[in-house]
Scaffold this motif. Structure first.
Motif, PDB file in Angstrom:
ATOM      1  N   GLU A  55     -31.728  34.651  -7.192  1.00  0.00           N
ATOM      2  CA  GLU A  55     -31.846  34.769  -8.521  1.00  0.00           C
ATOM      3  C   GLU A  55     -31.547  36.072  -8.797  1.00  0.00           C
ATOM      4  OE1 GLU A  55     -35.727  34.974 -11.663  1.00  0.00           O
ATOM      5  OE2 GLU A  55     -35.834  34.312  -9.658  1.00  0.00           O
ATOM      6  N   LYS A  56     -30.741  36.131 -10.062  1.00  0.00           N
ATOM      7  CA  LYS A  56     -30.197  37.526 -10.499  1.00  0.00           C
ATOM      8  C   LYS A  56     -30.036  37.575 -11.821  1.00  0.00           C
ATOM      9  CE  LYS A  56     -27.033  40.464  -8.345  1.00  0.00           C
ATOM     10  NZ  LYS A  56     -25.886  40.729  -7.342  1.00  0.00           N
ATOM     11  N   PRO A  57     -30.309  38.651 -12.506  1.00  0.00           N
ATOM     12  CA  PRO A  57     -29.954  38.838 -13.972  1.00  0.00           C
ATOM     13  C   PRO A  57     -28.821  38.929 -14.139  1.00  0.00           C
ATOM     14  CG  PRO A  57     -30.795  40.899 -12.956  1.00  0.00           C
ATOM     15  CD  PRO A  57     -30.840  40.111 -12.040  1.00  0.00           C
ATOM     16  N   PHE A  58     -28.036  38.436 -15.399  1.00  0.00           N
ATOM     17  CA  PHE A  58     -27.044  38.667 -15.812  1.00  0.00           C
ATOM     18  C   PHE A  58     -26.922  39.298 -17.173  1.00  0.00           C
ATOM     19  CE2 PHE A  58     -27.499  34.436 -17.753  1.00  0.00           C
ATOM     20  CZ  PHE A  58     -26.926  34.383 -18.770  1.00  0.00           C
ATOM     21  N   LEU A  59     -26.007  40.054 -17.446  1.00  0.00           N
ATOM     22  CA  LEU A  59     -25.726  40.701 -18.892  1.00  0.00           C
ATOM     23  C   LEU A  59     -24.591  39.965 -19.624  1.00  0.00           C
ATOM     24  CD1 LEU A  59     -26.136  44.372 -17.819  1.00  0.00           C
ATOM     25  CD2 LEU A  59     -28.134  42.684 -18.879  1.00  0.00           C
ATOM     26  N   SER A  60     -24.649  39.867 -20.857  1.00  0.00           N
ATOM     27  CA  SER A  60     -23.464  39.555 -21.868  1.00  0.00           C
ATOM     28  C   SER A  60     -23.703  40.110 -23.138  1.00  0.00           C
ATOM     29  CB  SER A  60     -23.360  37.862 -21.750  1.00  0.00           C
ATOM     30  OG  SER A  60     -22.111  37.701 -22.251  1.00  0.00           O
ATOM     31  N   GLY A  61     -22.732  39.703 -24.054  1.00  0.00           N
ATOM     32  CA  GLY A  61     -22.597  40.517 -25.402  1.00  0.00           C
ATOM     33  C   GLY A  61     -21.672  41.680 -25.295  1.00  0.00           C
ATOM     34  N   SER A 114     -29.813  34.118 -13.906  1.00  0.00           N
ATOM     35  CA  SER A 114     -29.087  32.869 -13.099  1.00  0.00           C
ATOM     36  C   SER A 114     -29.709  32.739 -11.948  1.00  0.00           C
ATOM     37  CB  SER A 114     -27.567  33.633 -13.073  1.00  0.00           C
ATOM     38  OG  SER A 114     -26.945  32.400 -12.257  1.00  0.00           O
ATOM     39  N   LYS A 115     -30.124  31.550 -11.592  1.00  0.00           N
ATOM     40  CA  LYS A 115     -30.760  31.064 -10.414  1.00  0.00           C
ATOM     41  C   LYS A 115     -30.319  29.795  -9.891  1.00  0.00           C
ATOM     42  CE  LYS A 115     -35.240  31.351 -11.544  1.00  0.00           C
ATOM     43  NZ  LYS A 115     -36.586  30.983 -12.149  1.00  0.00           N
ATOM     44  N   ILE A 116     -30.511  29.506  -8.482  1.00  0.00           N
ATOM     45  CA  ILE A 116     -30.296  28.551  -7.697  1.00  0.00           C
ATOM     46  C   ILE A 116     -31.398  28.029  -7.009  1.00  0.00           C
ATOM     47  CG2 ILE A 116     -28.996  27.365  -6.074  1.00  0.00           C
ATOM     48  CD1 ILE A 116     -26.552  29.481  -6.530  1.00  0.00           C
ATOM     49  N   LEU A 117     -31.679  26.778  -7.283  1.00  0.00           N
ATOM     50  CA  LEU A 117     -33.089  26.294  -6.779  1.00  0.00           C
ATOM     51  C   LEU A 117     -32.538  25.289  -5.743  1.00  0.00           C
ATOM     52  CD1 LEU A 117     -35.011  25.159 -10.133  1.00  0.00           C
ATOM     53  CD2 LEU A 117     -35.293  27.107  -8.557  1.00  0.00           C
ATOM     54  N   ARG A 118     -33.376  25.335  -4.497  1.00  0.00           N
ATOM     55  CA  ARG A 118     -33.098  24.183  -3.521  1.00  0.00           C
ATOM     56  C   ARG A 118     -34.492  23.746  -3.030  1.00  0.00           C
ATOM     57  NH1 ARG A 118     -29.412  26.505   1.220  1.00  0.00           N
ATOM     58  NH2 ARG A 118     -27.902  26.014  -0.372  1.00  0.00           N
ATOM     59  N   LEU A 175     -22.222  36.523  -9.887  1.00  0.00           N
ATOM     60  CA  LEU A 175     -21.992  35.279  -8.975  1.00  0.00           C
ATOM     61  C   LEU A 175     -22.840  35.131  -7.710  1.00  0.00           C
ATOM     62  CD1 LEU A 175     -17.928  35.521  -8.990  1.00  0.00           C
ATOM     63  CD2 LEU A 175     -19.382  34.012 -10.483  1.00  0.00           C
ATOM     64  N   SER A 176     -23.709  34.189  -7.321  1.00  0.00           N
ATOM     65  CA  SER A 176     -24.147  34.085  -6.325  1.00  0.00           C
ATOM     66  C   SER A 176     -23.235  34.136  -5.104  1.00  0.00           C
ATOM     67  CB  SER A 176     -24.989  32.790  -6.093  1.00  0.00           C
ATOM     68  OG  SER A 176     -24.134  31.552  -6.161  1.00  0.00           O
ATOM     69  N   PHE A 177     -21.946  33.582  -5.164  1.00  0.00           N
ATOM     70  CA  PHE A 177     -20.792  33.716  -4.087  1.00  0.00           C
ATOM     71  C   PHE A 177     -20.640  35.051  -3.665  1.00  0.00           C
ATOM     72  CE2 PHE A 177     -16.687  34.290  -2.974  1.00  0.00           C
ATOM     73  CZ  PHE A 177     -16.325  33.577  -1.814  1.00  0.00           C
ATOM     74  N   ALA A 178     -20.826  36.023  -4.352  1.00  0.00           N
ATOM     75  CA  ALA A 178     -20.506  37.531  -4.288  1.00  0.00           C
ATOM     76  C   ALA A 178     -21.735  37.916  -3.235  1.00  0.00           C
ATOM     77  CB  ALA A 178     -20.544  38.434  -5.430  1.00  0.00           C
ATOM     78  N   ASP A 179     -22.841  37.502  -3.259  1.00  0.00           N
ATOM     79  CA  ASP A 179     -23.867  37.588  -2.345  1.00  0.00           C
ATOM     80  C   ASP A 179     -24.003  36.653  -1.101  1.00  0.00           C
ATOM     81  OD1 ASP A 179     -24.858  39.576  -4.289  1.00  0.00           O
ATOM     82  OD2 ASP A 179     -26.180  38.246  -5.381  1.00  0.00           O
ATOM     83  N   GLY A 180     -22.896  36.242  -0.931  1.00  0.00           N
ATOM     84  CA  GLY A 180     -22.994  35.198   0.382  1.00  0.00           C
ATOM     85  C   GLY A 180     -23.461  33.911   0.274  1.00  0.00           C
ATOM     86  N   VAL A 181     -23.946  33.647  -0.796  1.00  0.00           N
ATOM     87  CA  VAL A 181     -24.582  32.248  -1.067  1.00  0.00           C
ATOM     88  C   VAL A 181     -23.731  31.084  -0.706  1.00  0.00           C
ATOM     89  CG1 VAL A 181     -25.818  30.707  -2.465  1.00  0.00           C
ATOM     90  CG2 VAL A 181     -26.455  33.323  -2.569  1.00  0.00           C
ATOM     91  N   LYS A 182     -24.077  30.026  -0.046  1.00  0.00           N
ATOM     92  CA  LYS A 182     -23.362  28.900   0.325  1.00  0.00           C
ATOM     93  C   LYS A 182     -23.980  27.651  -0.383  1.00  0.00           C
ATOM     94  CE  LYS A 182     -20.241  26.155   1.815  1.00  0.00           C
ATOM     95  NZ  LYS A 182     -18.653  25.846   1.429  1.00  0.00           N
ATOM     96  N   THR A 183     -23.425  27.024  -1.634  1.00  0.00           N
ATOM     97  CA  THR A 183     -24.261  26.118  -2.322  1.00  0.00           C
ATOM     98  C   THR A 183     -24.119  24.874  -1.371  1.00  0.00           C
ATOM     99  OG1 THR A 183     -22.415  25.582  -3.375  1.00  0.00           O
ATOM    100  CG2 THR A 183     -23.933  27.044  -4.568  1.00  0.00           C
ATOM    101  N   GLU A 184     -25.106  24.037  -1.664  1.00  0.00           N
ATOM    102  CA  GLU A 184     -25.045  22.634  -0.894  1.00  0.00           C
ATOM    103  C   GLU A 184     -25.454  21.653  -2.105  1.00  0.00           C
ATOM    104  OE1 GLU A 184     -28.271  22.625   2.121  1.00  0.00           O
ATOM    105  OE2 GLU A 184     -27.160  24.285   3.033  1.00  0.00           O
TER     106      GLU A 184
END
Length: 330
Positions: free
Chosen positions: A245-251, A234-238, A288-297
């Motif tokens: 950027e952070k890996p996510f797991l599912s399954g 999962s990634k956010i580009l600005r 979640l990026s929110f859990a890492d303190g990211v504020k989206t724009e």
């Protein structure tokens, strides 16, 4: 097999299948929705039906994506008959993120066990029942109908009144309801279960408000079994550069519930077994990026990818203009 939908120069939908190293148009397929209903009515598998129809010209999916011609991998002719729903606290590790958002203190300062942690523990204890048995029901939420579904590449719209607009990288189950009310799983897709985490954090009872937001899924739909261990990013580009950027797991190897248990507790309601309806049911996340303190724009681009699902899901963030809404008496 991966399938997707591309709009051609005349605005007609072409169903595209990626299989055996080739990406080609499926002959005679008007839409993934019509294909899924045909498979349900004929009693054949979707992949087998596609193989029988055969393939036409090759398609450059990357080019179609850049040109804005890739649409959601399934839709419904009437948006009111497509349902966006999801489950939460289903992934190992997800409770720590949610619990931090919902933590409360007693009068003497001791931490109490939050409802989110209770729900997570219930899943750990009874979310993976033996075959033929019913496990504990998960958290469930509603995001809206097909009017809230956003195509891959299109903006996710955050309301002007929202406190936040953040990504949730998830796997979604894609379903159509057969003529007799039987749910049929079409396949699985990447999804961005876009939410307002600041509003949710105010009070857990605001979860419903925080989820009434757009969602996007695709660009490609995986036909067949869901891999047990999904490892994505999962990634956010600005401004074209990676902000977060952070890996996510599912399954199921990374979940506290089985897919079958989540499906049971959604489709046990007659409301969700109406013939011809489409369901996009998102299975939750622990990242979640929110859990890492990211504020989206506005202008930030969310990108969710996993090798099993083909092309990444990308959506820019857009803030809607304020609206004055007044109720008028008739």
């Amino acid at each position: 097999m991966l399938i997707s939908q591309v709009v051609d120069a005349s605005d007609m939908i072409q169903v595209v299948a990626r299989t055996n190293g080739a990406t080609r148009v499926v002959n005679g397929a008007k839409s993934v929705y019509s294909l899924a209903l045909e498979a349900a009515r004929s009693g054949s598998g979707l992949a087998a039906l596609i193989e029988r129809k055969g393939f036409g010209k090759t398609v450059d999916l990357d080019a179609a994506y850049r040109q804005g011609r890739l649409i959601s991998p399934i839709n419904h002719p009437d948006a009111a008959h497509l349902h966006l729903t999801g489950t939460g606290l289903t992934h190992l590790g997800s409770a720590s993120t949610r619990d931090a958002m919902h933590k409360k203190l007693t009068a003497d300062g001791e931490e109490t066990l939050t409802d989110s942690m209770k729900m997570f523990r219930m899943g750990l204890e009874a979310g993976k029942p033996e075959k033929g048995e019913v496990g504990v029901q998960p958290e469930w939420f509603y995001k809206g109908n097909g009017t809230m579904a956003v195509a891959p590449g299109a903006p996710l719209l955050s309301p002007a009144f929202a406190k936040d607009g953040g990504e949730e990288p998830e796997i979604a189950g894609i379903y159509v309801i057969g003529d007799d009310g039987t749910p049929f799983r079409v396949g699985f897709a990447l999804s961005n279960e876009f939410s307002d985490h600041v509003t949710e954090r105010v009070n857990y009872l605001y979860l419903a408000h925080s989820k009434l937001r757009n969602a996007s899924y695709g660009p490609e739909l995986l036909v067949g079994d869901l891999p047990a261990d999904i490892r994505g990013t999962s990634k956010i580009l600005r401004g074209g550069k990676t902000l977060w950027e952070k890996p996510f797991l599912s399954g199921e190897a990374n979940m506290s519930h089985t897919i079958a248990n989540l499906e049971h507790h959604h489709f046990k309601y007659t409301l969700f077994r109406q013939p011809g309806d489409v369901h996009i049911h998102m299975f939750g996340t622990a990242t979640l990026s929110f859990a890492d303190g990211v504020k989206t724009e506005e202008g930030d681009v969310f990108e969710i990818s996993a090798p099993d699902f083909g092309l990444p899901l990308r959506n820019p963030l857009k803030i809607e203009a304020p609206e004055d809404v007044a109720v008028r008496a008739l």
